[in-house]
Write a protein that holds these residues in place. Structure first.
Motif, PDB file in Angstrom:
ATOM      1  N   GLU A 196       0.826  -1.206   0.000  1.00 28.02           N
ATOM      2  CA  GLU A 196       0.000   0.000   0.000  1.00 28.02           C
ATOM      3  C   GLU A 196       0.862   1.258   0.000  1.00 28.02           C
ATOM      4  OE1 GLU A 196      -3.961  -0.892   2.472  1.00 28.02           O
ATOM      5  OE2 GLU A 196      -2.165  -1.830   3.322  1.00 28.02           O
ATOM      6  N   ARG A 197       1.958   1.212   0.724  1.00 37.76           N
ATOM      7  CA  ARG A 197       2.860   2.368   0.732  1.00 37.76           C
ATOM      8  C   ARG A 197       3.473   2.588  -0.647  1.00 37.76           C
ATOM      9  NH1 ARG A 197       4.354  -0.108   5.570  1.00 37.76           N
ATOM     10  NH2 ARG A 197       6.458  -0.612   4.901  1.00 37.76           N
ATOM     11  N   ILE A 198       3.851   1.498  -1.308  1.00 36.13           N
ATOM     12  CA  ILE A 198       4.396   1.612  -2.669  1.00 36.13           C
ATOM     13  C   ILE A 198       3.318   2.122  -3.617  1.00 36.13           C
ATOM     14  CG2 ILE A 198       5.284   0.298  -4.631  1.00 36.13           C
ATOM     15  CD1 ILE A 198       6.734  -1.496  -2.593  1.00 36.13           C
ATOM     16  N   TYR A 199       2.087   1.619  -3.468  1.00 38.37           N
ATOM     17  CA  TYR A 199       0.969   2.083  -4.299  1.00 38.37           C
ATOM     18  C   TYR A 199       0.817   3.594  -4.158  1.00 38.37           C
ATOM     19  CZ  TYR A 199      -3.814   2.706  -5.967  1.00 38.37           C
ATOM     20  OH  TYR A 199      -4.927   3.153  -6.642  1.00 38.37           O
ATOM     21  N   TRP A 200       0.854   4.075  -2.919  1.00 35.54           N
ATOM     22  CA  TRP A 200       0.678   5.521  -2.701  1.00 35.54           C
ATOM     23  C   TRP A 200       1.877   6.332  -3.171  1.00 35.54           C
ATOM     24  CZ3 TRP A 200      -2.675   9.315  -0.809  1.00 35.54           C
ATOM     25  CH2 TRP A 200      -3.999   8.882  -0.723  1.00 35.54           C
ATOM     26  N   LEU A 201       3.045   5.719  -3.159  1.00 39.61           N
ATOM     27  CA  LEU A 201       4.222   6.402  -3.667  1.00 39.61           C
ATOM     28  C   LEU A 201       4.057   6.726  -5.148  1.00 39.61           C
ATOM     29  CD1 LEU A 201       7.187   7.355  -3.239  1.00 39.61           C
ATOM     30  CD2 LEU A 201       7.903   5.036  -3.860  1.00 39.61           C
ATOM     31  N   PHE A 202       3.494   5.785  -5.899  1.00 39.78           N
ATOM     32  CA  PHE A 202       3.344   5.968  -7.347  1.00 39.78           C
ATOM     33  C   PHE A 202       2.011   6.601  -7.742  1.00 39.78           C
ATOM     34  CE2 PHE A 202       6.715   2.768  -7.199  1.00 39.78           C
ATOM     35  CZ  PHE A 202       7.595   3.275  -8.153  1.00 39.78           C
ATOM     36  N   PHE A 203       0.951   6.278  -7.019  1.00 40.02           N
ATOM     37  CA  PHE A 203      -0.389   6.701  -7.445  1.00 40.02           C
ATOM     38  C   PHE A 203      -1.077   7.644  -6.457  1.00 40.02           C
ATOM     39  CE2 PHE A 203       0.258   2.421  -9.273  1.00 40.02           C
ATOM     40  CZ  PHE A 203       0.261   2.773 -10.620  1.00 40.02           C
ATOM     41  N   VAL A 233      -4.726   9.632  -6.705  1.00 39.16           N
ATOM     42  CA  VAL A 233      -5.799   9.330  -5.766  1.00 39.16           C
ATOM     43  C   VAL A 233      -6.244  10.598  -5.049  1.00 39.16           C
ATOM     44  CG1 VAL A 233      -6.445   8.053  -3.682  1.00 39.16           C
ATOM     45  CG2 VAL A 233      -5.055   6.944  -5.446  1.00 39.16           C
ATOM     46  N   LYS A 234      -5.286  11.397  -4.599  1.00 35.56           N
ATOM     47  CA  LYS A 234      -5.632  12.627  -3.878  1.00 35.56           C
ATOM     48  C   LYS A 234      -6.396  13.595  -4.772  1.00 35.56           C
ATOM     49  CE  LYS A 234      -1.375  13.252  -2.232  1.00 35.56           C
ATOM     50  NZ  LYS A 234      -0.248  13.885  -1.493  1.00 35.56           N
TER      51      LYS A 234
END
Length: 279
Positions: free
Chosen positions: A159-166, A170-171
């Motif tokens: 999930e942290r990697i997902y948020w790093l890239f996307f 998302v925001k």
């Protein structure tokens, strides 16, 4: 999201579960409502926690059939998006018999009891939406990066990697779906204050309850859960997730919290969390 760090968040197949599975975005006040209903009813269950964005395929799969879509207010309602967004709403409860409890209200009614219709509408379509807009306004603001970082550090590596890239995508999507602007946040604050004022008056005239029931009612529980992040009570989520310390938030958010805490309704939420949301 405490305990052993995971590479990936847990997933499940509904046909193989033996206890109810509560699917959440763990810091959500709507998810807190569903979680509290299960906790207070002493139901054995398992919580499956996901970050926004990462949750889409999992929740979308469970809600593939239209009859499993949420009937509650949803992210996107603020900006008049179509109800298709309900497919990705949380919470939901997957039951061992294969059925889906579609939203917080259905979970609450199943495990605790029904909510007064007037207050259900007010809490779902006014207070719940206003609190959601307000919280995401601060959590997603780049100036408050530490708030989101605190949430992310409690998630899985994937999930942290997902948020790093996307995370940026998302925001941006969440800002648009929730119509988060300076103007809408002022309206959200006004709506929160109005509901707290009405609740305060009702509590004063009704022996410290929003209903005529003699004990803590499902309506009281729903108000406390959906108003919780406007109060920042101890024991929020029974510490499933830590939102950090109030001092970590911007001063203007602290001012809103302090205003709400001083109201009779705010004091009611604090007292209920202290007495009934015990860890």
């Amino acid at each position: 999201m405490k305990g052993k760090k995971m590479i990936f968040p847990e997933t499940f197949k509904i046909e193989k579960i033996s206890v109810p599975h509560l699917v959440t975005i763990p810091y959500s006040h709507y998810c807190e409502l569903g979680r509290w209903a299960l906790d207070i009813s002493k139901t054995e269950y398992k919580e499956m926690k996901y970050m926004p964005g990462y949750h889409v395929s999992i929740v979308g799969g469970l809600r593939k059939r239209k009859e499993n879509r949420s009937n509650s207010s949803f992210v996107g309602q603020e900006s008049s998006h179509h109800g298709g967004r309900r497919k990705y709403s949380v919470p939901l409860v997957a039951m061992p018999d294969g059925t889906i409890l579609k939203d917080s209200w259905e979970i609450l009614e199943k495990f605790v009891g029904p909510v007064d219709p007037y207050w259900k509408d007010l809490l779902d379509n006014k207070l719940g939406i206003a609190v959601r807009q307000l919280v995401y306004f601060y959590f997603l603001n780049p100036k408050n990066k530490g708030l989101l970082d605190n949430i992310l550090k409690q998630t899985s590596l994937a999930e942290r990697i997902y948020w790093l890239f996307f995370g940026g995508i998302v925001k941006k999507s969440m800002y648009e779906l929730m119509d988060i602007t300076e103007e809408s946040i002022e309206k959200s604050k006004k709506n929160i204050f109005e509901v707290f004022e009405e609740a305060s008056e009702k509590l004063a005239s009704n022996s410290n309850s929003l209903t005529t029931e003699s004990s803590f009612s499902p309506t009281d529980l729903a108000f406390c859960a959906l108003g919780s992040i406007a109060i920042f009570p101890q024991n929020y989520s029974r510490n499933v997730i830590s939102l950090g310390n109030l001092e970590d938030f911007p001063k203007e958010y602290q001012n809103i919290i302090n205003h709400c805490r001083k109201t009779p309704a705010g004091k009611f939420i604090i007292d209920i969390y202290d007495s009934k949301r015990i860890i």
